[in-house]
Motif scaffolding. Sequence first.
Motif, mmCIF file in Angstrom:
data_model
loop_
_atom_site.group_PDB
_atom_site.id
_atom_site.type_symbol
_atom_site.label_atom_id
_atom_site.label_comp_id
_atom_site.label_asym_id
_atom_site.label_seq_id
_atom_site.Cartn_x
_atom_site.Cartn_y
_atom_site.Cartn_z
ATOM 1 N N ILE A 121 0.876 -1.165 0.099
ATOM 2 C CA ILE A 121 0.112 -0.065 0.137
ATOM 3 C C ILE A 121 0.904 1.256 0.068
ATOM 4 O O ILE A 121 0.656 2.153 -0.858
ATOM 5 N N ILE A 122 1.916 1.254 0.880
ATOM 6 C CA ILE A 122 2.735 2.492 0.886
ATOM 7 C C ILE A 122 3.525 2.574 -0.470
ATOM 8 O O ILE A 122 3.708 3.640 -0.891
ATOM 9 N N ALA A 123 3.933 1.597 -1.028
ATOM 10 C CA ALA A 123 4.631 1.374 -2.448
ATOM 11 C C ALA A 123 3.594 2.229 -3.526
ATOM 12 O O ALA A 123 4.040 2.768 -4.379
ATOM 13 N N ALA A 124 2.455 1.578 -3.430
ATOM 14 C CA ALA A 124 1.463 2.203 -4.240
ATOM 15 C C ALA A 124 1.107 3.800 -4.393
ATOM 16 O O ALA A 124 0.297 4.041 -5.187
ATOM 17 N N LEU A 125 1.310 4.576 -3.235
ATOM 18 C CA LEU A 125 0.980 5.704 -2.887
ATOM 19 C C LEU A 125 1.866 6.676 -3.455
ATOM 20 O O LEU A 125 2.512 7.371 -2.747
ATOM 21 N N ASP A 126 2.161 6.642 -4.746
ATOM 22 C CA ASP A 126 2.864 7.695 -5.478
ATOM 23 C C ASP A 126 2.011 8.936 -5.642
ATOM 24 O O ASP A 126 2.561 10.117 -5.894
ATOM 25 N N ALA A 127 0.781 9.182 -5.229
ATOM 26 C CA ALA A 127 0.006 10.058 -5.153
ATOM 27 C C ALA A 127 -1.139 9.827 -3.980
ATOM 28 O O ALA A 127 -1.426 8.613 -4.019
ATOM 29 N N PRO A 128 -2.008 10.929 -3.572
ATOM 30 C CA PRO A 128 -3.093 10.276 -2.566
ATOM 31 C C PRO A 128 -4.041 9.538 -3.333
ATOM 32 O O PRO A 128 -4.355 9.952 -4.534
ATOM 33 N N LYS A 129 -4.635 8.539 -2.733
ATOM 34 C CA LYS A 129 -5.476 7.573 -3.383
ATOM 35 C C LYS A 129 -6.712 7.271 -2.249
ATOM 36 O O LYS A 129 -6.386 7.148 -1.214
ATOM 37 N N THR A 130 -7.600 6.689 -2.938
ATOM 38 C CA THR A 130 -8.737 6.275 -2.062
ATOM 39 C C THR A 130 -8.562 4.951 -1.544
ATOM 40 O O THR A 130 -7.682 4.135 -2.252
ATOM 41 N N ALA A 131 -9.254 4.389 -0.706
ATOM 42 C CA ALA A 131 -9.113 2.842 -0.172
ATOM 43 C C ALA A 131 -9.535 2.083 -1.542
ATOM 44 O O ALA A 131 -8.789 1.035 -1.767
ATOM 45 N N SER A 132 -10.392 2.416 -2.386
ATOM 46 C CA SER A 132 -10.888 1.506 -3.366
ATOM 47 C C SER A 132 -9.655 1.452 -4.381
ATOM 48 O O SER A 132 -9.569 0.415 -4.773
ATOM 49 N N GLU A 133 -9.281 2.769 -4.515
ATOM 50 C CA GLU A 133 -8.188 2.711 -5.555
ATOM 51 C C GLU A 133 -6.985 1.519 -5.049
ATOM 52 O O GLU A 133 -6.365 1.030 -6.079
ATOM 53 N N LEU A 134 -6.428 1.854 -3.925
ATOM 54 C CA LEU A 134 -5.665 1.043 -3.279
ATOM 55 C C LEU A 134 -5.766 -0.483 -3.275
ATOM 56 O O LEU A 134 -5.156 -1.231 -3.653
ATOM 57 N N SER A 135 -7.074 -0.677 -3.128
ATOM 58 C CA SER A 135 -7.722 -1.982 -2.890
ATOM 59 C C SER A 135 -7.441 -2.756 -4.526
ATOM 60 O O SER A 135 -6.876 -3.724 -4.577
ATOM 61 N N GLU A 136 -7.959 -2.143 -5.410
ATOM 62 C CA GLU A 136 -7.743 -2.536 -6.774
ATOM 63 C C GLU A 136 -6.281 -2.705 -7.305
ATOM 64 O O GLU A 136 -5.882 -3.504 -7.856
ATOM 65 N N GLU A 137 -5.466 -1.590 -6.889
ATOM 66 C CA GLU A 137 -4.212 -1.487 -7.197
ATOM 67 C C GLU A 137 -3.178 -2.702 -6.491
ATOM 68 O O GLU A 137 -2.338 -3.270 -7.421
#
Length: 125
Positions: free
Chosen positions: A29-45
Motif C-alpha cells: 500500500i505504501i509503495a502504491a501511494l505515488d499520489a493520494p488515493k482512496t481505499a478503493s483505488e488502493l484495493s484494486e491496485e
Amino acid sequence: MVRDPSRHEEPPDPQAVLSALSDDDAVDIIAALDAPKTASELSEECDIPLSTTYRKLERLTEADLLQESTEIRRDGQHTTRYDVAFDSVTVELDEDNTLSIEFSRPERATDERLAALWSQVREET
C-alpha cells in the motif's frame, strides 16, 4: 475522522510502526501511494480485498505512516484519500535499550494545509 500525523505531539509507539512495516500488504500500500488515493483505488491496485485494505490503512494511519485527507466534491460526496506521511523513518536504540522512532516529514503544499484545516474544522463541528 481524518488524521494528520504532523498534528501529533508525541511520536508513535515503535512497536506499532515496526509491526505495520512488517506487513507485506501494508508495504505494498505504501509503495502504491505515488499520489493520494482512496481505499478503493488502493484495493484494486494492490489486489487486496477492500475490507482488508481498510484494516491496513487504519493500522498505517495509527502508526503515523499515512495521513488521511478529505477530498471536497461539489456534489457533496466527499471522499477520504490516503498519502504517505513520511520521507524516512529512523529506529534508534538508546543507552537504556529503549527503541525510539523518528520521522522525517515532507513539506506540505498550500492546498494540503488547507485541506487539513478544512478536515479539522469538520471534526470540530
